[in-house]
Design a protein around this motif. Structure first.
Motif, short mmCIF file in Angstrom:
data_model
loop_
_atom_site.label_atom_id
_atom_site.label_comp_id
_atom_site.label_asym_id
_atom_site.label_seq_id
_atom_site.Cartn_x
_atom_site.Cartn_y
_atom_site.Cartn_z
N VAL A 1 0.85 -1.18 0.00
CA VAL A 1 0.00 0.00 0.00
C VAL A 1 0.90 1.24 0.00
N VAL A 2 0.67 2.15 -0.93
CA VAL A 2 1.45 3.39 -0.99
C VAL A 2 0.98 4.31 0.13
N THR A 3 1.94 4.75 0.96
CA THR A 3 1.61 5.67 2.06
C THR A 3 2.17 7.07 1.83
N ALA A 4 3.14 7.20 0.93
CA ALA A 4 3.71 8.52 0.60
C ALA A 4 4.34 8.43 -0.78
N ARG A 5 4.31 9.56 -1.48
CA ARG A 5 4.90 9.63 -2.82
C ARG A 5 5.26 11.09 -3.07
N TYR A 6 6.56 11.36 -3.25
CA TYR A 6 7.04 12.73 -3.43
C TYR A 6 7.86 12.85 -4.71
N GLY A 7 7.78 14.02 -5.32
CA GLY A 7 8.61 14.30 -6.49
C GLY A 7 8.25 13.47 -7.70
N ASP A 8 6.97 13.12 -7.86
CA ASP A 8 6.53 12.36 -9.02
C ASP A 8 6.26 13.34 -10.15
N ASP A 9 7.19 13.39 -11.11
CA ASP A 9 7.08 14.35 -12.21
C ASP A 9 6.52 13.71 -13.48
N GLY A 10 5.95 12.51 -13.35
CA GLY A 10 5.42 11.82 -14.52
C GLY A 10 6.43 10.88 -15.14
N GLN A 11 7.70 11.06 -14.86
CA GLN A 11 8.76 10.21 -15.37
C GLN A 11 9.44 9.43 -14.26
N SER A 12 9.64 10.08 -13.13
CA SER A 12 10.37 9.48 -12.04
C SER A 12 9.72 9.85 -10.71
N VAL A 13 10.19 9.24 -9.64
CA VAL A 13 9.72 9.50 -8.29
C VAL A 13 10.95 9.69 -7.43
N GLN A 14 11.00 10.81 -6.68
CA GLN A 14 12.15 11.02 -5.80
C GLN A 14 12.09 10.11 -4.58
N HIS A 15 10.90 9.97 -3.98
CA HIS A 15 10.77 9.19 -2.75
C HIS A 15 9.35 8.67 -2.64
N ALA A 16 9.21 7.39 -2.34
CA ALA A 16 7.91 6.79 -2.06
C ALA A 16 8.05 5.84 -0.89
N GLU A 17 6.97 5.68 -0.17
CA GLU A 17 6.92 4.75 0.94
C GLU A 17 5.75 3.81 0.73
N LEU A 18 6.02 2.52 0.91
CA LEU A 18 4.98 1.50 0.76
C LEU A 18 4.94 0.65 2.02
N ARG A 19 3.74 0.34 2.45
CA ARG A 19 3.51 -0.41 3.69
C ARG A 19 3.05 -1.82 3.34
N TRP A 20 3.57 -2.81 4.07
CA TRP A 20 3.09 -4.18 3.95
C TRP A 20 1.82 -4.28 4.79
N PRO A 21 0.67 -4.64 4.21
CA PRO A 21 -0.59 -4.57 4.95
C PRO A 21 -0.74 -5.58 6.08
N GLU A 22 0.11 -6.59 6.13
CA GLU A 22 -0.01 -7.62 7.17
C GLU A 22 0.87 -7.35 8.38
N GLY A 23 1.58 -6.26 8.41
CA GLY A 23 2.48 -6.01 9.54
C GLY A 23 3.00 -4.60 9.52
N VAL A 24 4.13 -4.41 10.17
CA VAL A 24 4.69 -3.07 10.28
C VAL A 24 5.83 -2.82 9.31
N GLY A 25 6.14 -3.78 8.45
CA GLY A 25 7.23 -3.61 7.50
C GLY A 25 6.91 -2.59 6.42
N ARG A 26 7.94 -1.86 6.01
CA ARG A 26 7.77 -0.86 4.95
C ARG A 26 9.01 -0.83 4.07
#
Length: 133
Positions: free
Chosen positions: A31-56
């Protein structure tokens, strides 16, 4: 910090971070929890969460010359799931590249391994680690 906050993050860089994010969401169920700097070509930083636990995981576009730069496709991770059989069916439905099919291990886990589009290896299984002593 509470118990629900992750304390270890897997960090990845990708030649196609937008595509890799979509792959992780569609194929694995992250699950995407954050997405920064998405200019349509690239993404500077994204965070994804594993829905079954606390791993990211954190990921962003490959930027040679940066202090924190690694060649995409050289990482590996293990993700705990409560239902490896269902997740295996899901990755097969999404035509993931299976490296090691679903099987039982000699250490009591049921798991499988796939390669993502960038070349990273992902194992999924129900092994939660040895008990703390």
């Amino acid at each position: 910090m509470t118990a629900s906050n992750p304390t270890v993050w897997l960090t990845l860089q990708a030649h196609d971070p937008r595509g890799l994010i979509d792959y992780y969401v569609d194929t694995f169920g992250f699950v995407v929890t954050a997405r920064y700097g998405d200019d349509g070509q690239s993404v500077q930083h994204a965070e994804l969460r594993w829905p079954e636990g606390v791993g990211r995981i954190m990921l962003g576009g490959y930027r040679p010359g940066n202090d924190w730069c690694r060649e995409p496709g050289t990482a590996g991770g293990y993700v705990v799931t409560g239902d490896p059989d269902a997740l295996y069916r899901r990755v097969l439905d999404h035509r993931a590249e299976v490296i090691r099919p679903l099987s039982d291990t000699d250490y009591g886990s049921r798991e499988f391994t796939v390669r993502d589009p960038e070349g990273n290896l992902w194992s999924f299984g129900d092994y939660t680690g040895e008990p703390l002593r």
